[in-house]
Scaffold this active site. Sequence first.
Site, PDB file in Angstrom:
ATOM      1  N   HIS A  93       0.814  -1.216   0.000  1.00 40.50           N
ATOM      2  CA  HIS A  93       0.000   0.000   0.000  1.00 40.50           C
ATOM      3  C   HIS A  93       0.850   1.269   0.000  1.00 40.50           C
ATOM      4  O   HIS A  93       0.351   2.348  -0.288  1.00 40.50           O
ATOM      5  CB  HIS A  93      -0.981  -0.004   1.189  1.00 40.50           C
ATOM      6  CG  HIS A  93      -0.366   0.267   2.519  1.00 40.50           C
ATOM      7  ND1 HIS A  93      -0.056  -0.722   3.437  1.00 40.50           N
ATOM      8  CD2 HIS A  93      -0.007   1.427   3.112  1.00 40.50           C
ATOM      9  CE1 HIS A  93       0.453  -0.176   4.521  1.00 40.50           C
ATOM     10  NE2 HIS A  93       0.497   1.133   4.345  1.00 40.50           N
ATOM     11  N   ASP A 123       0.197  -7.705   1.817  1.00 39.49           N
ATOM     12  CA  ASP A 123       0.602  -6.291   1.779  1.00 39.49           C
ATOM     13  C   ASP A 123       2.119  -6.157   1.777  1.00 39.49           C
ATOM     14  O   ASP A 123       2.727  -5.724   2.755  1.00 39.49           O
ATOM     15  CB  ASP A 123      -0.014  -5.556   2.975  1.00 39.49           C
ATOM     16  CG  ASP A 123       0.127  -4.037   2.839  1.00 39.49           C
ATOM     17  OD1 ASP A 123       0.602  -3.570   1.791  1.00 39.49           O
ATOM     18  OD2 ASP A 123      -0.240  -3.333   3.803  1.00 39.49           O
ATOM     19  N   GLY A 197       3.433   6.344   7.757  1.00 39.04           N
ATOM     20  CA  GLY A 197       4.841   6.559   7.428  1.00 39.04           C
ATOM     21  C   GLY A 197       5.712   5.454   7.993  1.00 39.04           C
ATOM     22  O   GLY A 197       6.807   5.195   7.507  1.00 39.04           O
ATOM     23  N   ASN A 198       5.226   4.770   9.049  1.00 35.47           N
ATOM     24  CA  ASN A 198       5.937   3.611   9.596  1.00 35.47           C
ATOM     25  C   ASN A 198       5.775   2.391   8.697  1.00 35.47           C
ATOM     26  O   ASN A 198       6.578   1.453   8.749  1.00 35.47           O
ATOM     27  CB  ASN A 198       5.405   3.243  10.983  1.00 35.47           C
ATOM     28  CG  ASN A 198       6.199   3.862  12.112  1.00 35.47           C
ATOM     29  OD1 ASN A 198       5.672   4.626  12.903  1.00 35.47           O
ATOM     30  ND2 ASN A 198       7.476   3.527  12.202  1.00 35.47           N
ATOM     31  N   SER A 199       4.715   2.402   7.885  1.00 33.72           N
ATOM     32  CA  SER A 199       4.410   1.235   7.055  1.00 33.72           C
ATOM     33  C   SER A 199       5.599   0.830   6.197  1.00 33.72           C
ATOM     34  O   SER A 199       6.190   1.659   5.497  1.00 33.72           O
ATOM     35  CB  SER A 199       3.210   1.535   6.155  1.00 33.72           C
ATOM     36  OG  SER A 199       2.037   1.718   6.910  1.00 33.72           O
ATOM     37  N   GLN A 258      10.742  17.163  -9.834  1.00 36.04           N
ATOM     38  CA  GLN A 258       9.799  18.005  -9.116  1.00 36.04           C
ATOM     39  C   GLN A 258      10.522  18.859  -8.070  1.00 36.04           C
ATOM     40  O   GLN A 258      11.548  18.480  -7.535  1.00 36.04           O
ATOM     41  CB  GLN A 258       8.721  17.146  -8.444  1.00 36.04           C
ATOM     42  CG  GLN A 258       9.247  16.231  -7.363  1.00 36.04           C
ATOM     43  CD  GLN A 258       8.129  15.439  -6.721  1.00 36.04           C
ATOM     44  OE1 GLN A 258       6.969  15.713  -6.936  1.00 36.04           O
ATOM     45  NE2 GLN A 258       8.490  14.469  -5.921  1.00 36.04           N
TER      46      GLN A 258
END
Length: 372
Positions: A93, A123, A197-199, A258
């Site tokens: 994800h 996941d 953000g830890n994912s 960017q």
Amino acid sequence: MTRRLKFSMILSILILLLGSFGFIYIKDEASSKIQAESMILNTENENDRQIIPEIKDIIREAQKKVVMVELDDGTVGSGFLFNDRGDIITNAHVVDGAASVKIRTTDAKGYDGQVIGISTETDVALIRVEGLEGIDPLPLSPSLSVEIGDEILALGSPLGFQNTVTTGIISGTDRELHVEPYVYENVYQISAPIAPGNSGGPLIDRKTGHVIGINSARIEQGSIGFSIPISTILPLVNVWSETPMRNLPSIKSFDVSQQIDKNKMLETSDYVISYFIESINFKDFVTAYSLLGSDWQSEMDYDTFRKKYLDITNIRIEKLTTEDKGNEVEVQTSLSITTRENQEEVIKTEEISFLIAYENDQAKIISQEIEK
């Protein structure tokens, strides 16, 4: 005295002597065996104590192998080096819809990464970063028996704060939850706080310093976190590493040109200075020197830089503020510096301003000024 009586007396004496020697021998053998077993036990206990590393050492080594994963839409996740090919394990994800991502390491270096594997059922995803090829990965322990109460560390970049570490315990095993579109089965429940953000970051066993899981989900009520066991995802990532996927779902390109977000630049500058000072405290002068800009390095070689900080025993940040200076960021610090002079420790406070700028998409310390 008859011959038969003499023979009986001699035989009795021999039996007594042999019995005495036998008792003494058995006693000595038993004592030696007990001493040997005691020495072995003490040695094993001593070895057990020696193999448990200091928590600071575990964190220090692990942080070098944990990365921030950035997408072009501003979302941030975490990942960690899985092998010496430069492959990064993260959550599916985290990189959903992206074919290319930006990877940022603990020393603020930026690399381009390609998603080479992603699962629609588990996941997990795999990112290949050619610039990290040849670097030793984090050690894994897929066969480690994990029990409730085991101490763990969770590393990652919650809310974009890179290299955050939280501690806790395994608070549950064989848990199951459904977070669309994934069903998490047989996962670890952890008490270590995790946030967006830890994912994708690693779950590390406190005793061994090895990865036992990948932090993947949380329930806001009670701040309960969940981590997929590393043994569950290894078959997938091993296949992707050998044979990268050719077709990825929801692919979108990442624009490496960017413009760097100002807030992120300020946060990165804050982190670079903290990491620079931490490296000096650990006597890791190679890392500290690598954070300097090219112009500064051309004016001062590594040996001169190293000698400058050799006598410092500790630096503590008392105050740190950042200020936007256009293409540069000024980081103003108040440092408590402890040095050893003539066998005595001397503590002094210095006000130092560091100037941070990007060189080849990497945040570097281009200069410093000590305020009188």
